[in-house]
Scaffold this motif. Structure first.
Motif, PDB file in Angstrom:
ATOM      1  N   GLY A   1      10.895  12.295  13.414  1.00 17.34           N
ATOM      2  CA  GLY A   1      10.774  12.202  14.869  1.00 17.34           C
ATOM      3  C   GLY A   1      10.883  10.762  15.337  1.00 17.34           C
ATOM      4  O   GLY A   1      10.955   9.829  14.522  1.00 17.34           O
ATOM      5  N   GLY A   2      10.881  10.563  16.641  1.00 20.30           N
ATOM      6  CA  GLY A   2      11.058   9.218  17.193  1.00 20.30           C
ATOM      7  C   GLY A   2       9.987   8.245  16.766  1.00 20.30           C
ATOM      8  O   GLY A   2      10.278   7.141  16.286  1.00 20.30           O
ATOM      9  N   THR A   3       8.720   8.629  16.898  1.00 26.41           N
ATOM     10  CA  THR A   3       7.630   7.746  16.497  1.00 26.41           C
ATOM     11  C   THR A   3       7.529   7.670  14.980  1.00 26.41           C
ATOM     12  O   THR A   3       7.275   6.603  14.415  1.00 26.41           O
ATOM     13  N   GLY A   4       7.735   8.792  14.309  1.00 25.64           N
ATOM     14  CA  GLY A   4       7.672   8.804  12.856  1.00 25.64           C
ATOM     15  C   GLY A   4       8.694   7.883  12.220  1.00 25.64           C
ATOM     16  O   GLY A   4       8.395   7.170  11.245  1.00 25.64           O
ATOM     17  N   ARG A   5       9.897   7.871  12.763  1.00 22.34           N
ATOM     18  CA  ARG A   5      10.920   6.976  12.226  1.00 22.34           C
ATOM     19  C   ARG A   5      10.525   5.517  12.426  1.00 22.34           C
ATOM     20  O   ARG A   5      10.749   4.678  11.544  1.00 22.34           O
ATOM     21  N   GLN A   6       9.925   5.209  13.567  1.00 22.84           N
ATOM     22  CA  GLN A   6       9.435   3.851  13.793  1.00 22.84           C
ATOM     23  C   GLN A   6       8.344   3.495  12.778  1.00 22.84           C
ATOM     24  O   GLN A   6       8.295   2.369  12.275  1.00 22.84           O
TER      25      GLN A   6
ATOM     26  N   PRO B   1      15.271  16.236   4.783  1.00 24.35           N
ATOM     27  CA  PRO B   1      15.429  14.801   4.499  1.00 24.35           C
ATOM     28  C   PRO B   1      16.715  14.201   5.052  1.00 24.35           C
ATOM     29  O   PRO B   1      16.779  12.994   5.293  1.00 24.35           O
ATOM     30  N   ARG B   2      17.749  15.015   5.263  1.00 26.83           N
ATOM     31  CA  ARG B   2      19.009  14.479   5.784  1.00 26.83           C
ATOM     32  C   ARG B   2      18.845  13.905   7.187  1.00 26.83           C
ATOM     33  O   ARG B   2      19.654  13.083   7.620  1.00 26.83           O
ATOM     34  N   ASN B   3      17.806  14.335   7.885  1.00 27.67           N
ATOM     35  CA  ASN B   3      17.568  13.806   9.230  1.00 27.67           C
ATOM     36  C   ASN B   3      16.996  12.399   9.215  1.00 27.67           C
ATOM     37  O   ASN B   3      16.888  11.766  10.262  1.00 27.67           O
ATOM     38  N   LEU B   4      16.610  11.922   8.029  1.00 25.95           N
ATOM     39  CA  LEU B   4      16.093  10.563   7.909  1.00 25.95           C
ATOM     40  C   LEU B   4      17.127   9.750   7.137  1.00 25.95           C
ATOM     41  O   LEU B   4      17.064   9.591   5.933  1.00 25.95           O
ATOM     42  N   ASP B   5      18.111   9.227   7.868  1.00 31.83           N
ATOM     43  CA  ASP B   5      19.230   8.534   7.232  1.00 31.83           C
ATOM     44  C   ASP B   5      18.885   7.060   6.986  1.00 31.83           C
ATOM     45  O   ASP B   5      19.531   6.154   7.526  1.00 31.83           O
TER      46      ASP B   5
ATOM     47  N   MET C   1       0.846  -1.194   0.000  1.00 32.24           N
ATOM     48  CA  MET C   1       0.000   0.000   0.000  1.00 32.24           C
ATOM     49  C   MET C   1       0.883   1.247   0.000  1.00 32.24           C
ATOM     50  O   MET C   1       1.941   1.268   0.633  1.00 32.24           O
ATOM     51  N   ASN C   2       0.453   2.287  -0.685  1.00 30.71           N
ATOM     52  CA  ASN C   2       1.191   3.548  -0.703  1.00 30.71           C
ATOM     53  C   ASN C   2       0.870   4.333   0.562  1.00 30.71           C
ATOM     54  O   ASN C   2      -0.276   4.778   0.751  1.00 30.71           O
ATOM     55  N   ALA C   3       1.851   4.498   1.429  1.00 31.91           N
ATOM     56  CA  ALA C   3       1.649   5.136   2.738  1.00 31.91           C
ATOM     57  C   ALA C   3       2.478   6.404   2.829  1.00 31.91           C
ATOM     58  O   ALA C   3       3.689   6.395   2.583  1.00 31.91           O
ATOM     59  N   LEU C   4       1.825   7.493   3.189  1.00 36.92           N
ATOM     60  CA  LEU C   4       2.488   8.781   3.387  1.00 36.92           C
ATOM     61  C   LEU C   4       2.599   9.035   4.879  1.00 36.92           C
ATOM     62  O   LEU C   4       1.596   8.970   5.599  1.00 36.92           O
ATOM     63  N   ILE C   5       3.807   9.338   5.354  1.00 38.34           N
ATOM     64  CA  ILE C   5       4.053   9.506   6.781  1.00 38.34           C
ATOM     65  C   ILE C   5       4.566  10.916   7.061  1.00 38.34           C
ATOM     66  O   ILE C   5       5.605  11.332   6.525  1.00 38.34           O
ATOM     67  N   PHE C   6       3.835  11.651   7.899  1.00 41.34           N
ATOM     68  CA  PHE C   6       4.250  12.981   8.341  1.00 41.34           C
ATOM     69  C   PHE C   6       4.906  12.869   9.714  1.00 41.34           C
ATOM     70  O   PHE C   6       4.575  12.006  10.503  1.00 41.34           O
ATOM     71  N   GLY C   7       5.853  13.772   9.984  1.00 43.89           N
ATOM     72  CA  GLY C   7       6.619  13.678  11.223  1.00 43.89           C
ATOM     73  C   GLY C   7       7.610  12.532  11.157  1.00 43.89           C
ATOM     74  O   GLY C   7       7.970  11.934  12.186  1.00 43.89           O
ATOM     75  N   ALA C   8       8.076  12.222   9.951  1.00 41.88           N
ATOM     76  CA  ALA C   8       8.868  11.013   9.718  1.00 41.88           C
ATOM     77  C   ALA C   8      10.244  11.031  10.375  1.00 41.88           C
ATOM     78  O   ALA C   8      10.836   9.969  10.595  1.00 41.88           O
TER      79      ALA C   8
END
Length: 209
Positions: A10-15, A34-38, A1-8
């Protein structure tokens, strides 16, 4: 499924991002930086933008099937990131025809207020978290006023513990024996379960161990 995640980022967003990818979803992670999401994964796409900028939210919404939001901000931050960001998300979903919305708020909002311990209810929230809670109240009101297929997740104090899959959800405010905390990993687990499970359709579920 195509899922869009906001707050990606952050701690919960990354999970949410990591677990959604592990489950085989095609994930678009919305991030101001985007660099914060390695993370790298063939099914991961990163949409750069600011949730307070409607045009960037509308642009990334195209082609999505489910939206998960873990928007958050420091208690001292003045911007209404939760409520205004959520208002933009809802508007973009309505304009693009995306229906399923799963959103993180916090335990203590709305009819879950009575679940808070004395110190939270009468000291921490009024003295230090009043603005953040007020923003989350507005956020939930925007969601409830929408015509979306929404679910709200209201966790207790977030920790960096492991995903256990063993937690309480949807309990009444009067329930006893709650630890009033839950790992970000388990919150993400619950939110992703709601992608297919509609038991909490147009409902808010409290979460805790």
């Amino acid at each position: 499924m195509n899922a869009l995640i906001f707050g990606a980022t952050g701690g919960t967003g990354r999970q949410l991002v990591e677990q959604a990818l592990a489950q085989g979803h095609i994930v678009t992670a919305f991030a101001r930086n985007p660099r914060n999401l390695d993370l790298q994964h063939p099914n991961l796409h990163v949409g750069q933008g600011d949730v307070l900028d409607f045009a960037s939210v509308e642009r990334v919404m195209q082609g999505q099937e489910v939206v998960l939001s873990a928007l958050g901000a420091p208690a001292s931050q003045k911007d209404a990131v939760r409520s205004e960001g959520t208002r933009h998300i809802i508007r973009a979903m309505e304009q693009t025809g995306v229906r399923r919305f799963i959103c993180l708020t916090t335990l203590g909002i709305g009819d879950s207020q009575q679940a808070l311990p004395f110190a939270y209810k009468y000291l921490l929230v009024p003295l230090f978290l009043r603005q953040a809670f007020a923003d989350s109240e507005r956020q939930e009101e925007y969601i409830r006023q929408s015509a979306l297929e929404w679910t709200i997740a209201r966790p207790g104090t977030l920790t960096n513990g492991q995903r256990t899959g063993q937690y309480r959800h949807g309990f009444p405010a009067s329930e006893k024996g709650l630890k009033m905390k839950i790992s970000r990993a388990d919150v993400a687990d619950f939110m992703l379960r709601q992608v297919q499970d509609h038991a909490y359709l147009r409902k808010a579920a409290s979460l805790s161990y």
